[in-house]
Design an enzyme around this catalytic site. Structure first.
Site, mmCIF file in Angstrom:
data_model
loop_
_atom_site.group_PDB
_atom_site.id
_atom_site.type_symbol
_atom_site.label_atom_id
_atom_site.label_comp_id
_atom_site.label_asym_id
_atom_site.label_seq_id
_atom_site.Cartn_x
_atom_site.Cartn_y
_atom_site.Cartn_z
ATOM 1 N N ASP A 13 0.812 -1.226 0.000
ATOM 2 C CA ASP A 13 0.000 0.000 0.000
ATOM 3 C C ASP A 13 0.842 1.271 0.000
ATOM 4 O O ASP A 13 0.447 2.303 0.542
ATOM 5 C CB ASP A 13 -0.977 0.015 1.195
ATOM 6 C CG ASP A 13 -1.869 -1.206 1.186
ATOM 7 O OD1 ASP A 13 -2.244 -1.650 0.091
ATOM 8 O OD2 ASP A 13 -2.177 -1.728 2.265
ATOM 9 N N GLU A 14 1.993 1.199 -0.636
ATOM 10 C CA GLU A 14 2.886 2.371 -0.722
ATOM 11 C C GLU A 14 2.437 3.344 -1.804
ATOM 12 O O GLU A 14 2.976 4.459 -1.914
ATOM 13 C CB GLU A 14 4.324 1.923 -1.046
ATOM 14 C CG GLU A 14 4.948 0.967 -0.044
ATOM 15 C CD GLU A 14 4.744 -0.504 -0.433
ATOM 16 O OE1 GLU A 14 3.865 -0.788 -1.282
ATOM 17 O OE2 GLU A 14 5.453 -1.362 0.122
ATOM 18 N N LYS A 16 1.830 1.869 -5.152
ATOM 19 C CA LYS A 16 2.383 1.270 -6.377
ATOM 20 C C LYS A 16 1.466 1.502 -7.573
ATOM 21 O O LYS A 16 1.932 1.662 -8.698
ATOM 22 C CB LYS A 16 2.599 -0.233 -6.177
ATOM 23 C CG LYS A 16 3.603 -0.570 -5.096
ATOM 24 C CD LYS A 16 3.675 -2.069 -4.843
ATOM 25 C CE LYS A 16 2.409 -2.666 -4.266
ATOM 26 N NZ LYS A 16 2.067 -2.213 -2.922
ATOM 27 N N ALA A 39 -4.036 -8.030 -3.489
ATOM 28 C CA ALA A 39 -3.573 -6.675 -3.780
ATOM 29 C C ALA A 39 -4.761 -5.752 -4.033
ATOM 30 O O ALA A 39 -5.807 -6.176 -4.504
ATOM 31 C CB ALA A 39 -2.678 -6.693 -5.014
ATOM 32 N N GLY A 40 -4.561 -4.491 -3.711
ATOM 33 C CA GLY A 40 -5.542 -3.460 -4.061
ATOM 34 C C GLY A 40 -4.753 -2.244 -4.477
ATOM 35 O O GLY A 40 -4.088 -1.631 -3.651
ATOM 36 N N HIS A 41 -4.740 -1.943 -5.768
ATOM 37 C CA HIS A 41 -3.947 -0.834 -6.290
ATOM 38 C C HIS A 41 -4.894 0.247 -6.802
ATOM 39 O O HIS A 41 -5.790 -0.034 -7.591
ATOM 40 C CB HIS A 41 -3.023 -1.317 -7.412
ATOM 41 C CG HIS A 41 -1.998 -2.311 -6.955
ATOM 42 N ND1 HIS A 41 -1.059 -2.868 -7.767
ATOM 43 C CD2 HIS A 41 -1.771 -2.832 -5.716
ATOM 44 C CE1 HIS A 41 -0.292 -3.695 -7.075
ATOM 45 N NE2 HIS A 41 -0.718 -3.704 -5.818
ATOM 46 N N THR A 42 -4.678 1.470 -6.323
ATOM 47 C CA THR A 42 -5.597 2.563 -6.649
ATOM 48 C C THR A 42 -4.955 3.503 -7.655
ATOM 49 O O THR A 42 -3.806 3.902 -7.491
ATOM 50 C CB THR A 42 -5.920 3.356 -5.367
ATOM 51 O OG1 THR A 42 -6.223 2.426 -4.335
ATOM 52 C CG2 THR A 42 -7.093 4.298 -5.586
ATOM 53 N N GLN A 223 1.988 -6.151 -3.046
ATOM 54 C CA GLN A 223 2.514 -6.195 -1.662
ATOM 55 C C GLN A 223 3.830 -5.409 -1.571
ATOM 56 O O GLN A 223 3.976 -4.434 -2.292
ATOM 57 C CB GLN A 223 2.686 -7.658 -1.204
ATOM 58 C CG GLN A 223 1.378 -8.400 -0.989
ATOM 59 C CD GLN A 223 0.810 -8.997 -2.258
ATOM 60 O OE1 GLN A 223 1.488 -9.677 -2.982
ATOM 61 N NE2 GLN A 223 -0.461 -8.746 -2.540
ATOM 62 N N LYS A 330 2.572 10.246 -0.820
ATOM 63 C CA LYS A 330 1.805 10.694 0.351
ATOM 64 C C LYS A 330 2.562 11.659 1.262
ATOM 65 O O LYS A 330 2.305 11.696 2.467
ATOM 66 C CB LYS A 330 1.273 9.473 1.136
ATOM 67 C CG LYS A 330 0.363 8.587 0.272
ATOM 68 C CD LYS A 330 -0.391 7.570 1.066
ATOM 69 C CE LYS A 330 -1.861 7.893 1.140
ATOM 70 N NZ LYS A 330 -2.695 6.775 1.593
#
Ligand code: GDP
Ligand code: IMO
Ligand code: MG
Length: 447
Positions: A13-14, A16, A39-42, A223, A330
């Site tokens: 959750d960096e 990516k 994974a969850g990539h936004t 991850q 961020k």
């Protein structure tokens, strides 16, 4: 024939997804190389927010071929849902290619993951319950089902007939769960195969042909390094290798075909699930990071644990990934904190220790902090380093010094354009050039 790897340097959750989307502007293929729908990539473009679990984050560029590599474990239901979501939002999913060697997350894998976690309760790993661990375990035990198998229902039936009784025995006898019915599974798997047939190919050939044509390939990790099966905080890790080496095994490229590794980190730390987290904050600062950073899991909706940036594992993360440059995301979230801390190492029982730290020591490690003055200004409209408050620029400089490689991109908001290109950074090792084509070519895209 350059390939670039995007790799998380923390516990996932960096950001990516944002990094991959940004760099994808100048490549032709984007390949996911490991993990699954854990994974969850936004990706945020204008007012539109896309949350992707399996499809590579480059998909929003129409010129990209999005590839799900052999190292990924694929839940076909998630993939079909994600493809339908993209089509509904005007993104063409017909370009997506899935490796026929990628392993299938079968419904019994999901059931086994959930049952094991439920039984362990608070002693569990806090997995995403997507069946990741059981699928990789079956892959290693050579008891897996691969995407190509979905295209041959009769052979699949024979294979499942051998595998299923043992899986059912564990579900029923060890966990008191219902058994799966062979005919139903075969029918469901065959229907996935029919729908996904045009997408299932040999992706290694696809990647190698693109490289041979001189095209640029981007490999997207899921991850992060600290969740790596070998190099993370075992056993509180995922079941694959997010590190850059995983891009070779899971993406079908050779080590010398990679010329850039972009490490992705955020300006503080988060972790989802259980496991040691020395810089975790259970106070007003932790709440600031949680709330201002919207630190809720993209996949499970769980509240992420938040803390100060932990640079203790950073040098090792840079080394084992051969990171050539870094994107820090961020930074805007730190605005409004009176002071900012940066963990530069740990002490265990009063003595300094060096990463990697054995789990039992890590659980009682005390962070050693450097403290920086905070800043109040909102950063979200800043586009040049010179316009950052001096305190924010000093914090980025400190991160760079600790990493030992250049920070070339700094993100100050979720949107694609909320990005600062940090020019003139020199690669200290001289091993790779930093003013690389990707950075320069994304510059116009982010205006
Ligand atoms: P990933 O798993 O590494 O792709 O990261 P996630 O998408 O799970 O989590 C990162 C979150 O931070 C997403 O909601 C992004 O939209 C958001 N994000 C990324 N970069 C920035 C940034 O610089 N500032 C802010 N405020 N949000 C960001
Ligand atoms: P992205 O790609 C953060 C964590 C889970 C759990 C551990 C093992 O969005 O950064 P698993 O389901 O993989 O067996 O769970 O790993 N985890 C993640 N944490 N971001 C992720 O992905 C993660 N994928 C898995 O919370 O602690
Ligand atoms: Mg995520």
């Amino acid at each position: 024939m350059p390939a670039t790897v995007v790799v998380g340097l923390q516990w996932g959750d960096e950001g990516k997804g944002k990094t991959t989307d940004l760099l994808a502007a100048s490549v032709s293929l984007v390949v996911r190389y490991q993990g699954g729908d854990n994974a969850g990539h936004t990706v945020v473009i204008g007012d539109e927010v896309f949350k992707l679990h399996l499809v590579p984050s480059g998909v929003l560029h129409p010129h990209i071929t999005p590839v799900i590599g052999n190292g990924v474990v694929v839940n076909p239901k998630t993939l079909l849902t994600e493809m339908a979501m993209l089509a509904e939002r005007g993104i063409d999913p017909s370009r997506i290619r899935v490796s026929r060697a990628a392993h299938v997350i079968m419904p019994y894998h999901v059931a086994l993951d959930g049952a094991a976690e439920a039984r362990l309760a608070s002693d569990g790993l806090g997995t995403t319950r997507r069946g990741i661990g059981p699928t990789y375990a079956d892959r290693s035990a050579r008891l897996g089902i691969r995407m190509g198998d979905l295209l041959e229902p009769e052979a699949l039936r024979q294979r499942l007939a051998r595998i299923l009784p043992e899986r059912n025995a564990i579900l029923v006898d060890a966990y008191g769960q219902p058994a799966f019915v062979l005919d139903d599974l075969v029918a469901e798997a065959a229907s996935w195969g029919e729908r996904l047939r045009p997408h299932i190919v040999d992706t290694t050939t696809l990647v190698q042909d693109a490289l041979e044509r001189g095209e640029h390939v981007l490999l997207e990790g899921a991850q992060g390094t600290l969740l790596d099966l070998d190099h993370g905080t075992y056993p509180y890790v995922t079941s694959s290798n997010p590190i850059a080496g995983g891009a070779c095994t899971g993406g079908g490229i050779g080590p010398l075909q990679v010329d850039q590794v972009i490490g992705v980190m955020k300006a503080y730390s988060t972790r989802v699930g259980t496991g040691p987290f020395p810089t975790e904050l259970d106070d007003v600062t932790g709440r600031h990071l949680l709330e201002k950073g919207h630190e809720f899991g993209t996949t499970t909706g769980r509240q992420r644990r938040c803390g100060w940036f932990d640079a203790a594992p950073l040098r090792m993360a840079v080394a084992i990934n051969s990171v050539s440059s870094i994107m820090v995301n961020k930074l805007d979230i730190l605005s409004g904190l009176p002071e900012i801390r940066l963990c530069t190492g740990y002490a265990v029982d009063g003595a300094p220790v060096r990463w990697p730290v054995p789990l039992t020591e890590l659980e009682r490690a005390t962070p050693i902090y450097r403290t920086f003055p905070g800043w109040d200004a909102d950063l979200t409209d800043v586009r040049r380093m010179v316009d950052l408050p001096a305190e924010a620029a000093a914090y980025v400089d400190a991160l760079e010094e600790l990493a030992g490689v250049p920070i070339t991109l700094v993100s100050v908001g979720p949107e694609r354009t909320q990005t600062i290109v940090r020019t003139g950074r020199v690669q200290p090792t001289g091993r790779r050039s930093t003013e690389h084509a990707l950075d320069l070519r994304v510059a116009p895209a982010i205006g």
